[in-house]
Structures are given as C-alpha cells and as structure tokens.
Design a protein around this motif. Structure first.
Motif, PDB file in Angstrom:
ATOM      1  N   GLY A 520     -30.274  19.273 -26.833  1.00 56.49           N
ATOM      2  CA  GLY A 520     -30.772  18.036 -27.415  1.00 56.49           C
ATOM      3  C   GLY A 520     -29.631  17.115 -27.777  1.00 56.49           C
ATOM      4  N   ASP A 521     -29.922  16.128 -28.594  1.00 56.22           N
ATOM      5  CA  ASP A 521     -28.889  15.179 -28.999  1.00 56.22           C
ATOM      6  C   ASP A 521     -28.050  15.704 -30.163  1.00 56.22           C
ATOM      7  N   VAL A 522     -28.569  16.734 -30.839  1.00 59.14           N
ATOM      8  CA  VAL A 522     -27.833  17.323 -31.965  1.00 59.14           C
ATOM      9  C   VAL A 522     -27.185  18.616 -31.502  1.00 59.14           C
ATOM     10  N   PRO A 523     -25.851  18.743 -31.608  1.00 57.34           N
ATOM     11  CA  PRO A 523     -25.164  19.972 -31.190  1.00 57.34           C
ATOM     12  C   PRO A 523     -25.720  21.195 -31.923  1.00 57.34           C
ATOM     13  N   ASN A 524     -25.760  22.310 -31.209  1.00 60.47           N
ATOM     14  CA  ASN A 524     -26.214  23.583 -31.770  1.00 60.47           C
ATOM     15  C   ASN A 524     -27.665  23.528 -32.257  1.00 60.47           C
ATOM     16  N   ASP A 525     -28.431  22.574 -31.771  1.00 60.01           N
ATOM     17  CA  ASP A 525     -29.858  22.485 -32.127  1.00 60.01           C
ATOM     18  C   ASP A 525     -30.672  22.308 -30.846  1.00 60.01           C
ATOM     19  N   PRO A 526     -30.769  23.393 -30.033  1.00 60.49           N
ATOM     20  CA  PRO A 526     -31.448  23.266 -28.729  1.00 60.49           C
ATOM     21  C   PRO A 526     -32.942  23.018 -28.904  1.00 60.49           C
ATOM     22  N   VAL A 527     -33.514  22.361 -27.886  1.00 58.54           N
ATOM     23  CA  VAL A 527     -34.943  22.076 -27.868  1.00 58.54           C
ATOM     24  C   VAL A 527     -35.662  23.212 -27.143  1.00 58.54           C
ATOM     25  N   THR A 528     -36.733  23.676 -27.732  1.00 60.11           N
ATOM     26  CA  THR A 528     -37.558  24.712 -27.098  1.00 60.11           C
ATOM     27  C   THR A 528     -38.942  24.151 -26.826  1.00 60.11           C
ATOM     28  N   TYR A 529     -39.672  24.822 -25.970  1.00 61.23           N
ATOM     29  CA  TYR A 529     -41.023  24.382 -25.624  1.00 61.23           C
ATOM     30  C   TYR A 529     -41.841  25.581 -25.177  1.00 61.23           C
ATOM     31  N   THR A 530     -43.145  25.438 -25.157  1.00 63.91           N
ATOM     32  CA  THR A 530     -44.047  26.490 -24.672  1.00 63.91           C
ATOM     33  C   THR A 530     -45.022  25.883 -23.671  1.00 63.91           C
ATOM     34  N   LEU A 531     -45.703  26.756 -22.961  1.00 60.29           N
ATOM     35  CA  LEU A 531     -46.654  26.332 -21.936  1.00 60.29           C
ATOM     36  C   LEU A 531     -48.031  26.931 -22.198  1.00 60.29           C
ATOM     37  N   SER A 532     -49.055  26.189 -21.787  1.00 62.44           N
ATOM     38  CA  SER A 532     -50.415  26.723 -21.695  1.00 62.44           C
ATOM     39  C   SER A 532     -50.797  26.731 -20.220  1.00 62.44           C
ATOM     40  N   LEU A 533     -51.433  27.819 -19.780  1.00 56.94           N
ATOM     41  CA  LEU A 533     -51.689  27.998 -18.350  1.00 56.94           C
ATOM     42  C   LEU A 533     -53.147  28.372 -18.096  1.00 56.94           C
ATOM     43  N   GLY A 534     -53.747  27.751 -17.106  1.00 59.42           N
ATOM     44  CA  GLY A 534     -55.094  28.097 -16.645  1.00 59.42           C
ATOM     45  C   GLY A 534     -55.018  28.670 -15.249  1.00 59.42           C
ATOM     46  N   ILE A 535     -55.694  29.783 -15.026  1.00 64.41           N
ATOM     47  CA  ILE A 535     -55.643  30.465 -13.727  1.00 64.41           C
ATOM     48  C   ILE A 535     -57.062  30.597 -13.186  1.00 64.41           C
ATOM     49  N   ALA A 536     -57.224  30.331 -11.905  1.00 60.70           N
ATOM     50  CA  ALA A 536     -58.536  30.462 -11.255  1.00 60.70           C
ATOM     51  C   ALA A 536     -58.350  31.025  -9.854  1.00 60.70           C
ATOM     52  N   ARG A 550     -60.732  22.336 -10.257  1.00 61.65           N
ATOM     53  CA  ARG A 550     -61.530  22.011 -11.449  1.00 61.65           C
ATOM     54  C   ARG A 550     -61.663  23.239 -12.354  1.00 61.65           C
ATOM     55  N   ARG A 551     -61.831  24.406 -11.780  1.00 61.21           N
ATOM     56  CA  ARG A 551     -61.976  25.623 -12.599  1.00 61.21           C
ATOM     57  C   ARG A 551     -60.660  25.993 -13.271  1.00 61.21           C
ATOM     58  N   ALA A 552     -59.535  25.792 -12.571  1.00 62.85           N
ATOM     59  CA  ALA A 552     -58.237  26.048 -13.196  1.00 62.85           C
ATOM     60  C   ALA A 552     -58.001  25.090 -14.360  1.00 62.85           C
ATOM     61  N   ASP A 553     -58.441  23.840 -14.192  1.00 58.93           N
ATOM     62  CA  ASP A 553     -58.294  22.864 -15.272  1.00 58.93           C
ATOM     63  C   ASP A 553     -59.138  23.251 -16.482  1.00 58.93           C
ATOM     64  N   THR A 554     -60.326  23.804 -16.235  1.00 61.88           N
ATOM     65  CA  THR A 554     -61.167  24.284 -17.342  1.00 61.88           C
ATOM     66  C   THR A 554     -60.482  25.418 -18.094  1.00 61.88           C
ATOM     67  N   GLU A 555     -59.857  26.324 -17.346  1.00 65.68           N
ATOM     68  CA  GLU A 555     -59.148  27.440 -17.983  1.00 65.68           C
ATOM     69  C   GLU A 555     -57.941  26.946 -18.774  1.00 65.68           C
ATOM     70  N   LEU A 556     -57.264  25.925 -18.275  1.00 65.59           N
ATOM     71  CA  LEU A 556     -56.138  25.341 -19.016  1.00 65.59           C
ATOM     72  C   LEU A 556     -56.626  24.775 -20.350  1.00 65.59           C
ATOM     73  N   TYR A 557     -57.770  24.123 -20.321  1.00 70.41           N
ATOM     74  CA  TYR A 557     -58.330  23.573 -21.565  1.00 70.41           C
ATOM     75  C   TYR A 557     -58.664  24.698 -22.541  1.00 70.41           C
ATOM     76  N   ARG A 558     -59.179  25.810 -22.014  1.00 68.78           N
ATOM     77  CA  ARG A 558     -59.471  26.963 -22.872  1.00 68.78           C
ATOM     78  C   ARG A 558     -58.203  27.487 -23.533  1.00 68.78           C
TER      79      ARG A 558
END
Length: 573
Positions: A520-536, A550-558
């Motif tokens: 990130g812009d601040v040293p020693n302060d890395p940015v983290t993130y997570t994912l949500s995944l839908g599988i069909a 469309r079914r994978a998108d529904t699972e992603l919403y779930r």
C-alpha cells in the motif's frame, strides 16, 4: 491448418498492383515507340461494346449477394467491360429450385455462386473452377426451437426434420455440410424422419418439423422477431468447418480466358468492399432495384444480415476473396473420411490466373533488348518500393497484433476479457453437450472492493485487481480458462470438470488470494483482501451457456450473503 494471411500480408499483393500501375505507362510508351501497334488491354470499352455475361446467385435477392449488386450499381462491372445480368437463385414459378452449378456447367450462366459443395462436383468430374471465397466461414446452421428440448444431432431420434439430404428429396438443394455433420454425429440419415425443407418458418413454429436447414444470417433473426427462441446446432462443432459462399465459373472459361475471369472477379470483390463499407446504401439499393421475397425481409433484416455477413467474411483480418488451398484440402479430407469422394485435385479447383496460359500473349512479345531495358529501368524503383513495403508490412503486423490483444485481453490485468470469455463458454458448452462431458464454472469477486478503493485509493485498488491473476494463475490447471468478467469480478471455465473437483479448485483460489499481500501507500502496512466464489456445474436441462453462468452468479450471491470469504455451490449447505 494453415491460417489465411491477415491484411498486412495481403498489402504486398496490393502494393505489387500499384507497382504495375506505375510501370504500365513506361511499358506502353516503349511499345508505342517501337510501333508495335498492340491495343491497350485495360482501355475501357464504349458502352455499346460491353460484353454481356450472366451471374447465377445461390438464393433470392438479399444482402447475401450485396457485393454483386454494388459492383453493378457502382459501375465496376462496366469499367471491366461487362454488362452483367444478375439472376436470383430461388425457386421458379413451378416450384423448381435453381442449381447454380448446373446453370454454369450447361452454359446457361457464365458465373455462379455456390457453397463448398462445389468440391464434390469438381471431384466427380464437373468442369468448374472456384475464383473467390466470399465467406471465410459457412453461414449454414441446423435450427430448432428451445421448446423442442434438444440441441445435439445425436438426440434427433424420430423427431420430424426437414433437411437438405439426398434421401427422399426431389429438390436439387442437397447440403454436403449437413450430411457430413450428421455422419460425424453417427446419425444414419436413412433412418431420419425427414421431409424436404419448405423454407417456411411456420413449419418449425407449428411443429411440422423440429429441425431444419437454415442460414444463421437469416432464420434465427426472423424467429426472434415473432417471439420464438431459436437453438442453433453448428456443423463446425462436429468438425465440419467449411467455406461459405464461393464465386465460380466454367473450367473452360478459366482456362481459355483467364484475363476475362480475373476482371470479373476483381470487379466483384470491389463490389463487396463497397457493400460492407456502405450497408445502408446497399440495403436501399436492394429494396429499390431487386426487391426481397417477403415483407419479413425488410430493411432491418437486410442490415442485420449485413452485420452477420461481416462476421462470416472477416474483412478486417482476411482479404475478401482469399482462397487458402490448405483449407480446401482440409474440407476434402472431411469428404474423403466420410466416403463422399475418393480424391480431390485442389490445384485444378482453384483459379490461379498467373499460371493459366494466355492465348493473346504472343502479340505482347517484344524484342529481348526492350525487355532487358525495361527490367533495368524498373529494378531501382522496385528495390526502393520493396524495402518500403517490407517495413510497412512489419509495422502493420505489429499494429494488428496490438489490435488483437486489445480486442481479447483485459487492459489492466492482462488476462482474457469478457468478449473472449463469451467465445470460450459458448465453445465449451457445445463441446460438453456434444461429447456428454462435465463442465463447471467459478465466478468470484473481491469482497468489499469499494471499501478498498475508498480507504486506500483507486491506484491501490488497481494493484489489487492486477494481483488477482498473479495469485490465481499458479493454482489453475492448463486446461482452465481464466478471464476478467467485469469490474472486480473474475471467472474460470473448467472443461471436463465435475462440481466436486471445481470446488477444490475454487478453495485453492480462495486460500491463495487470502494469503496474498499488496503493497500500500504506507510502508509495512500491506493491503489484504478476500474473495467470495460461486461454483456451478452444467445441468441436463441447461438450454444455453447463459443458464450455467446465471447459476454460478446465484451461488456467488449466496456466498456474499452468507458472510463473504467463502465459496458456495449446490454441494455446500
């Protein structure tokens, strides 16, 4: 298969034509000085001296034949010395179909338009020569409706069908592409409940037939106009990838008068270039001068057909009219594999004017000294032109490669874009259906991506987007197809993969990205993130690839509503 050259390569041909145009006045001056008295071959004939020729089209008047109408209207045929009669190729007043190959063979037409089936006629001894491939891809498709519940040739069963087959068919219109696709699908055409096509879509709408031969440029559009949902079965999905409309003539004419044939071909191709650049004007011309066969084939239809033809002709990549001998050989191999022909002589099928002897060559011969003088005078000019041409071709190839990347790759992440994903998913859907294979899809996005942009800024947000392929690609298999779906959404197509295995891949994607760190812009302060995944996974009742997405998108919403940083599928609670 050898790929046809892109337009950059064909610039060499055009530039050589320009060279001839520059040198032609010098050549004629030398001849004049020697008092040879030979006529100028390209001088435009007076209108009274135009040579009458006839062109037999494959079908009724519509945009499918736009290039020939444009060549007539713009005077290209007249400039080449021809007075051309353009005949439609539909049915006569007695309901009899017109076969362009027969019309040319028996001398009732000078030129004709037909499909790749001409290779069958040629291999069986018909004296025909192809002079230009107009459509690089075939528009022929096999058409059914969604409500009939099938999208594979293997599932025809005893359904009523209307296909252009040689069995029980008094019509001359027999499609070798259709026969080849059915044989590739191991369908016995003799066992089909087949009737000759009426070419009336009401038969398909009423259920009189549940599968018919069609052009993807025409009938799917007309069916959607009346609220039906067409389903296309593409012969290319069965390995039958043929050329579409081709321009041809009689072998005797090509052998004896190659200059005349080349002039007609060149005028026709100029007409096609004009038609694709001015579809509105040509649609107006067709309505005014030629007319269409029904009210449904109106102006909107003609313009839709023009767009579809552009995709089949691919003029942005391939020179209009280009003939690839290797591609024709591949078509012949399909016919041979299916026992439809014994052998094929592609060299004698395709028109090559430079190899045809000209009966008028003698009158152009000059003393050897004159030829040598011309060559020496032109050598320096050609050397300069050739060097310039080489540099120009290299520059254009680089530009076209860059355009392809722009068209198919996402500019930020470098992976496939949404457009290429759509092509991949359609292809894999058809392949899975045809071979009864599993197919799964993972659709995922970055959790709280707006908050990342708000807290760290959009530059850091872009770094996160670019980090997704860096982290994800190493855990994917070589067969998986990874694309940016849009915004912070990504998608992975997993061919030949059941749902349980797809869930394992999805979990690997989730874990590796959850462990990833972005500066990130601040040293020693890395940015983290997570994912949500839908599988069909592809289901038996999926009518199209869109159902899977469309079914994978529904699972992603779930997955999102269940708390994010997780995956969801029909296997998960």
């Amino acid at each position: 298969m050898t790929e046809p050259p892109v337009k950059a390569g064909n610039m060499a041909v055009r530039h050589c034509v320009q060279c001839r145009r520059v040198l032609a006045p010098l050549w004629l001056s030398l001849l004049s000085a020697l008092s040879l008295g030979a006529p100028v071959a390209n001088a435009q004939a007076p209108r009274d001296d135009l040579e009458p020729v006839s062109l037999q089209l494959l079908w009724y008047h519509q945009f499918q034949s736009a290039g020939y109408y444009a060549a007539q209207d713009q005077g290209y045929y007249r400039d080449a010395g021809f007075d051309v009669e353009i005949r439609h190729g539909g049915y006569d007043n007695q309901g009899r179909s017109v076969d362009p190959v027969e019309e040319v063979i028996f001398g009732r037409a000078d030129f004709g338009v037909t499909r790749s089936d001409i290779l069958l006629h040629h291999s069986r001894g018909a004296p025909v020569t192809v002079i230009a491939n107009i459509m690089q891809r075939s528009p022929l498709t096999l058409l059914t409706l969604k409500r009939y519940g099938f999208d594979r040739l293997e599932d025809i069963g005893d359904r009523p069908v209307s296909l252009t087959l040689p069995t029980n068919n008094p019509d001359k219109r027999i499609s070798a592409e259709t026969v080849a696709a059915l044989r590739k699908a191991d369908v016995d055409i003799r066992a089909l409940n087949n009737s000759p096509p009426s070419w009336d879509l009401d038969d398909l709408l009423s259920g009189t037939t549940q599968l018919t031969t069609a052009y993807r440029t025409d009938e799917p559009y007309l069916l959607r106009q009346v609220g039906a949902t067409p389903v296309e079965i593409d012969p290319a999905d069965y390995g039958v990838d043929f050329y579409g409309d081709t321009l041809f003539t009689h072998r005797q004419l090509a052998d004896n008068e190659p200059e005349r044939v080349a002039a007609f071909r060149d005028a026709s191709l100029r007409g096609w270039e004009y038609a694709l650049e001015h579809p509105e004007a040509i649609a107006t011309l067709i309505e005014r001068e030629y007319g269409t066969r029904s009210e449904r084939h109106d102006r909107e239809f003609l313009l839709h057909e023009a767009e579809q033809l552009r995709e089949l002709m691919q003029p942005q990549l391939i020179e209009i009219g280009y003939m690839n001998p290797r591609r024709w050989e591949s078509i012949a191999e399909v016919y041979q594999e299916l026992g439809m022909i014994q052998q094929a002589d592609i060299g004698s099928l395709l028109f090559t004017p430079e190899s045809n002897g000209s009966p008028h060559l003698g009158r152009w011969l000059v003393p050897v000294g004159t030829v040598l003088a011309l060559v020496l005078l032109a050598a320096g000019y050609l050397h300069v032109v050739n060097r310039h041409l080489t540099l120009e071709i290299a520059r254009r190839r680089q530009a076209e490669n860059a355009l392809r990347v722009q068209a198919e790759k996402d500019g930020l992440t470098g992976i496939d874009n949404r457009r290429l994903f759509e092509a991949h998913i359609q292809r894999e859907f058809q392949r899975a259906r045809r071979h009864n294979l599993p197919l799964s899809l993972i659709l995922f996005d970055i959790d709280n991506f707006k908050a990342i942009n708000d807290d760290y800024g959009h530059l850091v947000g872009d770094r996160v987007l670019k980090a997704i392929p860096e982290a994800t690609a190493p855990v994917l298999r070589s067969s998986d197809l990874f694309s940016r779906y849009g915004g912070e959404e990504f998608v992975v197509i997993l061919p030949e993969t059941p749902l349980d295995e797809a869930c394992q891949v999805a979990e690997r994607i989730r874990c590796v990205n959850g462990d990833h760190r972005i500066d990130g812009d601040v040293p020693n302060d890395p940015v983290t993130y997570t994912l949500s995944l839908g599988i069909a996974e592809l289901q038996a009742d999926d009518a199209s690839a869109e159902d899977l997405v469309r079914r994978a998108d529904t699972e992603l919403y779930r997955a999102k509503t269940a708390g994010r940083n997780r995956l969801s599928s029909r296997m998960t609670p």
